[in-house]
Design a protein around this motif. Structure first.
Motif, short mmCIF file in Angstrom:
data_model
loop_
_atom_site.label_atom_id
_atom_site.label_comp_id
_atom_site.label_asym_id
_atom_site.label_seq_id
_atom_site.Cartn_x
_atom_site.Cartn_y
_atom_site.Cartn_z
N LYS A 29 74.77 79.44 33.56
CA LYS A 29 74.18 79.20 34.87
C LYS A 29 73.50 80.47 35.36
CE LYS A 29 76.02 75.10 34.95
NZ LYS A 29 75.20 73.87 34.80
N ALA A 30 72.24 80.37 35.74
CA ALA A 30 71.51 81.50 36.31
C ALA A 30 71.89 81.66 37.78
CB ALA A 30 70.01 81.31 36.15
N LEU A 31 72.36 82.83 38.16
CA LEU A 31 72.81 83.09 39.52
C LEU A 31 71.87 84.07 40.20
CD1 LEU A 31 76.63 83.65 38.80
CD2 LEU A 31 75.46 81.50 39.36
N GLU A 32 71.66 83.88 41.48
CA GLU A 32 70.83 84.79 42.25
C GLU A 32 71.55 86.14 42.41
OE1 GLU A 32 67.72 84.28 43.14
OE2 GLU A 32 67.86 82.31 42.15
N PRO A 33 70.80 87.22 42.53
CA PRO A 33 71.43 88.54 42.73
C PRO A 33 72.38 88.53 43.93
CG PRO A 33 69.09 88.79 42.27
CD PRO A 33 69.32 87.32 42.44
N GLY A 34 73.55 89.09 43.74
CA GLY A 34 74.55 89.14 44.81
C GLY A 34 75.43 87.92 44.90
N ARG A 35 75.17 86.92 44.08
CA ARG A 35 75.94 85.67 44.16
C ARG A 35 77.41 85.88 43.79
NH1 ARG A 35 76.92 81.04 46.66
NH2 ARG A 35 77.34 79.29 45.28
N VAL A 36 77.68 86.73 42.80
CA VAL A 36 79.08 86.94 42.39
C VAL A 36 79.87 87.58 43.51
CG1 VAL A 36 80.59 88.14 40.76
CG2 VAL A 36 78.48 87.07 39.94
N ASP A 37 79.29 88.60 44.17
CA ASP A 37 79.98 89.22 45.31
C ASP A 37 80.23 88.22 46.42
OD1 ASP A 37 80.07 91.66 44.08
OD2 ASP A 37 78.41 92.55 45.20
N ALA A 38 79.28 87.31 46.61
CA ALA A 38 79.44 86.30 47.66
C ALA A 38 80.58 85.34 47.34
CB ALA A 38 78.14 85.52 47.85
N LEU A 39 80.82 85.10 46.05
CA LEU A 39 81.85 84.13 45.66
C LEU A 39 83.24 84.74 45.63
CD1 LEU A 39 80.00 82.26 42.75
CD2 LEU A 39 80.55 81.36 45.02
N VAL A 40 83.38 85.96 45.11
CA VAL A 40 84.72 86.55 44.94
C VAL A 40 84.96 87.76 45.84
CG1 VAL A 40 84.87 85.72 42.58
CG2 VAL A 40 84.03 88.03 43.01
N GLY A 41 83.95 88.17 46.60
CA GLY A 41 84.08 89.36 47.43
C GLY A 41 83.54 90.59 46.71
#
Length: 234
Positions: free
Chosen positions: A137-149
């Protein structure tokens, strides 16, 4: 608390446990002769001036043994479940190590999650910019921080609108485990933020109070395996 300090009659003027106890000591034959009272107390008269405390003691002992047995059974059940989960996790790691590409890795992860752990599915996501392997899955920049902090390594809880990681099985996912990863997948660039997601059909399959060591272990395997096949922009 000693028997002398245990005053069960404090609310009754003129009647206190030390006096009651002393009276019973001086008139023990009356208590021993009252079979009905002794039976109500779980005691058994056994000859003159002899009271058999075995029934009461045995009842307490049996209750204690039953409690200990139940506790032991619960501990054994948890231990068996943990051992089974660890075994399945190790076998899953071997399955992932058989992958021949990053797309095969994602496919094997999803199949392993369903076949070995009874989950609704699993997915791998990677932040842009940069090439994203097929099946990821292609994620937008910063998406991981938004999901897990920003400092978080994982997040467990109910599925929510907008996650959109599980494709056709998204509707079957009731709870999720999201594990951060950062594979060095693009040559000449720093590791890229990514995520490994597990979806359970059970609303309580993943919740904040549970540990996620085994899920994190699988995510680390995915992270290291992904670095075998560089993602190069076309």
């Amino acid at each position: 608390m000693t028997a002398e300090s245990l005053d069960l009659f404090a609310d009754q003027p003129g009647l206190h446990w030390p006096q009651v106890r002393g009276w019973l000591q001086g008139h023990g034959e009356l208590l021993a002769a009252d079979r009905a009272l002794l039976e109500e107390l779980g005691l058994r008269p056994h000859g003159p001036n002899v009271v058999d405390f075995a029934p009461a003691a045995l009842t307490r002992l049996e209750a204690e043994v039953e409690r200990e047995t139940d506790a032991r059974k619960r501990i054994e059940a948890v231990a068996r479940a943990n051992f089974a989960a660890q075994t399945q996790t190790h076998v899953a790691a071997l399955d992932l190590m058989e992958a021949r590409s990053n797309s095969d890795l994602a496919r094997r992860l999803d199949a392993t999650a369903q076949g070995r752990f009874g989950l609704a599915g699993a997915a791998v996501g990677l932040e842009k910019p940069g090439a994203v392997p097929f099946g990821w899955k292609a994620l937008e920049p910063g998406r991981v921080d938004a999901l897990v902090g920003e400092d978080g390594l994982h997040w467990l809880g109910p599925n929510f609108d907008g996650l959109n990681l599980f494709g056709q099985t998204e509707e079957a996912v009731a709870s999720v485990a999201l594990i951060r990863m950062a594979p060095a997948i693009t040559p000449g660039q720093a590791p890229r933020a990514g995520i490994v997601a597990f979806g359970s059909p059970d609303p309580e399959g993943f919740h904040p109070a549970m540990g996620c060591e085994l899920a994190a272990f699988v995510a680390r395997v995915v992270e290291r395996m992904a670095e075998r096949w560089p993602a190069i922009d076309a």
